[in-house]
Design an enzyme around this catalytic site. Structure first.
Site, PDB file in Angstrom:
ATOM      1  N   ARG A 207      13.436   7.842   3.272  1.00 13.01           N
ATOM      2  CA  ARG A 207      14.149   8.866   3.841  1.00 13.01           C
ATOM      3  C   ARG A 207      13.620  10.055   3.538  1.00 13.01           C
ATOM      4  O   ARG A 207      13.120  10.388   2.495  1.00 13.01           O
ATOM      5  CB  ARG A 207      15.819   8.436   3.680  1.00 13.01           C
TER       6      ARG A 207
ATOM      7  N   ASN B 203      15.233  -0.309   2.302  1.00  5.10           N
ATOM      8  CA  ASN B 203      16.604   0.658   2.730  1.00  5.10           C
ATOM      9  C   ASN B 203      16.954   0.367   4.052  1.00  5.10           C
ATOM     10  O   ASN B 203      16.121   0.439   4.996  1.00  5.10           O
ATOM     11  CB  ASN B 203      16.688   1.908   2.285  1.00  5.10           C
TER      12      ASN B 203
ATOM     13  N   ALA C 224       0.819  -1.315   0.082  1.00  8.97           N
ATOM     14  CA  ALA C 224      -0.064   0.074  -0.023  1.00  8.97           C
ATOM     15  C   ALA C 224       0.757   1.241   0.026  1.00  8.97           C
ATOM     16  O   ALA C 224       0.253   2.331  -0.012  1.00  8.97           O
ATOM     17  CB  ALA C 224      -0.941   0.156   1.270  1.00  8.97           C
ATOM     18  N   GLY C 225       2.094   1.289  -0.037  1.00 10.77           N
ATOM     19  CA  GLY C 225       3.058   2.089  -0.237  1.00 10.77           C
ATOM     20  C   GLY C 225       3.315   2.910  -1.331  1.00 10.77           C
ATOM     21  O   GLY C 225       2.872   2.731  -2.372  1.00 10.77           O
ATOM     22  N   GLY C 226       4.309   3.834  -1.183  1.00 10.92           N
ATOM     23  CA  GLY C 226       4.588   4.631  -2.479  1.00 10.92           C
ATOM     24  C   GLY C 226       5.119   3.912  -3.412  1.00 10.92           C
ATOM     25  O   GLY C 226       4.990   3.928  -4.813  1.00 10.92           O
ATOM     26  N   ILE C 227       5.859   3.026  -3.433  1.00 16.31           N
ATOM     27  CA  ILE C 227       6.600   1.828  -4.109  1.00 16.31           C
ATOM     28  C   ILE C 227       5.419   0.883  -4.586  1.00 16.31           C
ATOM     29  O   ILE C 227       5.001   0.397  -5.509  1.00 16.31           O
ATOM     30  CB  ILE C 227       7.858   1.241  -3.773  1.00 16.31           C
ATOM     31  N   GLY C 228       4.992   0.406  -3.529  1.00 18.89           N
ATOM     32  CA  GLY C 228       4.025  -0.807  -3.603  1.00 18.89           C
ATOM     33  C   GLY C 228       2.794  -0.554  -4.447  1.00 18.89           C
ATOM     34  O   GLY C 228       2.733  -1.698  -4.923  1.00 18.89           O
TER      35      GLY C 228
ATOM     36  N   HIS D 157      24.146  -0.542  -2.751  1.00 19.29           N
ATOM     37  CA  HIS D 157      23.157   0.420  -3.119  1.00 19.29           C
ATOM     38  C   HIS D 157      23.094   1.463  -2.060  1.00 19.29           C
ATOM     39  O   HIS D 157      22.007   1.917  -1.441  1.00 19.29           O
ATOM     40  CB  HIS D 157      21.915  -0.153  -3.250  1.00 19.29           C
TER      41      HIS D 157
ATOM     42  N   ASP E 253      19.679   1.621  -9.899  1.00 23.08           N
ATOM     43  CA  ASP E 253      20.935   2.089 -10.173  1.00 23.08           C
ATOM     44  C   ASP E 253      21.285   1.831 -11.560  1.00 23.08           C
ATOM     45  O   ASP E 253      21.799   2.889 -12.495  1.00 23.08           O
ATOM     46  CB  ASP E 253      22.089   1.642  -9.480  1.00 23.08           C
TER      47      ASP E 253
HETATM   48  N1  LIG Z   1      16.322  -0.376  -3.381  1.00 28.37           N
HETATM   49  C1  LIG Z   1      15.852   0.690  -3.926  1.00 28.37           C
HETATM   50  O1  LIG Z   1      16.407   0.896  -4.942  1.00 28.37           O
HETATM   51  C2  LIG Z   1      14.953   1.746  -3.375  1.00 28.37           C
HETATM   52  C3  LIG Z   1      14.367   1.333  -1.895  1.00 28.37           C
HETATM   53  N2  LIG Z   1      13.370   2.216  -1.373  1.00 28.37           N
HETATM   54  C4  LIG Z   1      13.209   1.832   0.052  1.00 28.37           C
HETATM   55  O2  LIG Z   1      11.744   1.292  -0.151  1.00 28.37           O
HETATM   56  C5  LIG Z   1      11.143   1.481   1.103  1.00 28.37           C
HETATM   57  C6  LIG Z   1       9.648   1.777   0.905  1.00 28.37           C
HETATM   58  O3  LIG Z   1       9.694   3.027   0.152  1.00 28.37           O
HETATM   59  P1  LIG Z   1       8.207   3.834   0.196  1.00 28.37           P
HETATM   60  O4  LIG Z   1       7.313   2.797  -0.641  1.00 28.37           O
HETATM   61  O5  LIG Z   1       8.484   4.935  -0.847  1.00 28.37           O
HETATM   62  O6  LIG Z   1       7.730   3.993   1.426  1.00 28.37           O
HETATM   63  P2  LIG Z   1       6.287   4.285   2.025  1.00 28.37           P
HETATM   64  O7  LIG Z   1       6.396   4.691   3.373  1.00 28.37           O
HETATM   65  O8  LIG Z   1       5.308   4.902   1.011  1.00 28.37           O
HETATM   66  O9  LIG Z   1       5.559   2.830   2.100  1.00 28.37           O
HETATM   67  C7  LIG Z   1       5.940   1.781   2.659  1.00 28.37           C
HETATM   68  C8  LIG Z   1       5.074   0.822   3.126  1.00 28.37           C
HETATM   69  O10 LIG Z   1       5.442  -0.164   4.063  1.00 28.37           O
HETATM   70  C9  LIG Z   1       4.360  -0.464   4.645  1.00 28.37           C
HETATM   71  N3  LIG Z   1       4.787  -1.253   6.037  1.00 28.37           N
HETATM   72  C10 LIG Z   1       5.334  -0.691   7.189  1.00 28.37           C
HETATM   73  N4  LIG Z   1       5.651  -1.587   8.133  1.00 28.37           N
HETATM   74  C11 LIG Z   1       5.478  -3.015   7.351  1.00 28.37           C
HETATM   75  C12 LIG Z   1       5.367  -4.179   7.690  1.00 28.37           C
HETATM   76  N5  LIG Z   1       5.619  -4.605   8.750  1.00 28.37           N
HETATM   77  N6  LIG Z   1       4.762  -5.243   6.699  1.00 28.37           N
HETATM   78  C13 LIG Z   1       4.264  -4.699   5.699  1.00 28.37           C
HETATM   79  N7  LIG Z   1       4.265  -3.410   5.403  1.00 28.37           N
HETATM   80  C14 LIG Z   1       4.875  -2.808   6.202  1.00 28.37           C
HETATM   81  C15 LIG Z   1       3.733   0.774   5.215  1.00 28.37           C
HETATM   82  O11 LIG Z   1       2.307   0.551   5.794  1.00 28.37           O
HETATM   83  C16 LIG Z   1       3.631   1.225   3.710  1.00 28.37           C
HETATM   84  O12 LIG Z   1       2.358   1.372   3.145  1.00 28.37           O
HETATM   85  C17 LIG Z   1      11.881   2.350   2.028  1.00 28.37           C
HETATM   86  O13 LIG Z   1      12.778   1.844   2.741  1.00 28.37           O
HETATM   87  C18 LIG Z   1      12.670   3.186   0.843  1.00 28.37           C
HETATM   88  O14 LIG Z   1      14.161   3.686   1.269  1.00 28.37           O
HETATM   89  C19 LIG Z   1      12.865   3.350  -2.107  1.00 28.37           C
HETATM   90  C20 LIG Z   1      13.689   3.636  -3.480  1.00 28.37           C
HETATM   91  C21 LIG Z   1      14.608   2.757  -3.917  1.00 28.37           C
HETATM   92  O1  LIG Z   2      17.667   7.424  -2.024  1.00 25.88           O
HETATM   93  C1  LIG Z   2      16.703   6.776  -1.210  1.00 25.88           C
HETATM   94  O2  LIG Z   2      16.546   6.734   0.028  1.00 25.88           O
HETATM   95  C2  LIG Z   2      15.876   5.648  -1.959  1.00 25.88           C
HETATM   96  C3  LIG Z   2      16.610   4.804  -2.945  1.00 25.88           C
HETATM   97  O3  LIG Z   2      17.513   4.252  -2.334  1.00 25.88           O
HETATM   98  C4  LIG Z   2      16.939   5.354  -4.151  1.00 25.88           C
HETATM   99  O4  LIG Z   2      16.276   6.131  -4.996  1.00 25.88           O
HETATM  100  O5  LIG Z   2      17.953   4.756  -4.661  1.00 25.88           O
END
Ligand SMILES: NC(=O)C1=CN([C@@H]2O[C@H](COP(=O)(O)OP(=O)(O)OC[C@H]3O[C@@H](n4cnc5c(N)ncnc54)[C@H](O)[C@@H]3O)[C@@H](O)[C@H]2O)C=CC1
Ligand SMILES: O=C([O-])CC(=O)C(=O)O
Length: 289
Positions: free
Chosen positions: A106, A144, A35-39, A202, A175
């Site tokens: 972040r 992350n 339900a999140g921004g990525i999800g 990363h 990346d």
């Molecule tokens: N690997 C990569 O390249 C990237 C990684 N990220 C990371 O992805 C993560 C999520 O980012 P967003 O979707 O923007 O955040 P967001 O806050 O929009 O969504 C996160 C979701 O995780 C859910 N959540 C929290 N605890 C949970 C649990 N125990 N079980 C299941 N769901 C749970 C929340 O309810 C929320 O819907 C962050 O840690 C972010 O840093 C973000 C961008 C790139």
């Molecule tokens: O930078 C962040 O916090 C999220 C991320 O990992 C990315 O966009 O590569």
């Protein structure tokens, strides 16, 4: 810690399969944090993937609405929403691929490491459930700091006796996506033809785009390569600052996560020569150097 290449272990007898829904096996994919921004956009992109037959959308809140919405898209997979820990078992049972974008993103001024305290606990709990309910699934760790959440997942799986280094990936595809985009712009080549391997981790300087190996070759001057490398390493921060407190990359990350999951599904289906970079703990001896 460094990045490996996810390859399909294709048997000789397996045919290259296209996207005809009749010929592809059933595959269940779960998105944890759906339900999140990525999800949410990732859920949509996985719903569009014809290799998926069942799509499980899990979060601690709001998944019924997301699942109802996505389920109306007229593609192959059946969608179900699961909310809260009581429903995690159902979400995970029978999964072939589990994608984890659960956790906090972040804000400007933070590093990915600042997310460790909250996200480590979230990832630990989810991985314990994966070990219990779908120990054979491929796990695409997106939360992350990826450089730390992957080792955490590995330790949880080791403790449960289910660890398989070939099945745990730190999703670093964003990346690669960035490196391709920035290189195509600078080299003035068609972005669809570009390939740039990215090794390492990363975060910051652990992200190592290999522009010397980029194709098509462009013979860019050293200063351009340095600038492209820095922009790729700082890509996440560029988005965090532009969003000004409203989170980090979500749409480009959903796209990258969908590409990586698609590669995993193709690998599972025996498609040969599927190659994607990811963070892996495959070669621990290198950690000692
Ligand atoms: N690997 C990569 O390249 C990237 C990684 N990220 C990371 O992805 C993560 C999520 O980012 P967003 O979707 O923007 O955040 P967001 O806050 O929009 O969504 C996160 C979701 O995780 C859910 N959540 C929290 N605890 C949970 C649990 N125990 N079980 C299941 N769901 C749970 C929340 O309810 C929320 O819907 C962050 O840690 C972010 O840093 C973000 C961008 C790139
Ligand atoms: O930078 C962040 O916090 C999220 C991320 O990992 C990315 O966009 O590569």
């Amino acid at each position: 810690m460094f990045r490996s290449v996810a390859r399909s272990a294709a048997g000789k007898h397996l045919l290259r399969r296209g996207y005809a829904t009749e010929s592809v096996p059933d595959r269940k994919v779960a998105v944890l944090g759906a339900a999140g921004g990525i999800g949410q956009p990732l859920a949509l992109l996985m719903k569009l993937n014809p290799l998926v037959s069942q799509l499980a959308l899990y979060d601690i809140a709001n998944t019924p609405g997301v699942a109802a919405d996505v389920s109306h898209v007229n593609t192959r997979s059946k969608v179900a929403g699961y909310v809260g820990e009581d429903q995690l078992k159902q979400a995970l049972e029978g999964c072939d691929v589990v994608i984890i974008p659960a956790g906090v993103p972040r804000k400007p001024g933070m590093t990915r490491d600042d997310l460790f305290n909250i996200n480590a606990g979230i990832v630990k709990g989810l991985c314990a459930a994966i070990a219990k309910y779908c120990p054979n699934a491929l796990v695409n760790m997106t939360s992350n700091p990826v450089n730390s959440t992957v080792p955490i997942a590995a330790e949880v799986f080791k403790k449960a006796g289910t660890y398989d280094e070939k099945k745990l990936f730190g999703v670093t595809t964003l990346d690669v996506v960035r490196a391709k985009t920035f290189y195509a712009g600078k080299a003035k080549v068609n972005v669809a033809d570009v390939n740039v391997p990215v090794v390492g981790g990363h975060a910051g300087i652990t992200i190592l785009p290999l522009f010397s190996q980029a194709t098509p070759k462009a013979n860019l001057p050293e200063e351009d390569i340095k600038a492209l490398t820095k922009r790729t390493q700082d890509g996440g921060t560029e988005v965090v600052e532009a969003k000004a407190g409203k989170g980090s990359a979500t749409l480009s990350m959903a796209y990258a996560g969908a590409i990586f999951a698609d590669a995993c599904l193709k690998g599972l289906n025996g498609v040969p020569d599927v190659v994607e970079c990811s963070l892996s703990l495959n070669f621990p001896s290198l950690l000692l150097r």
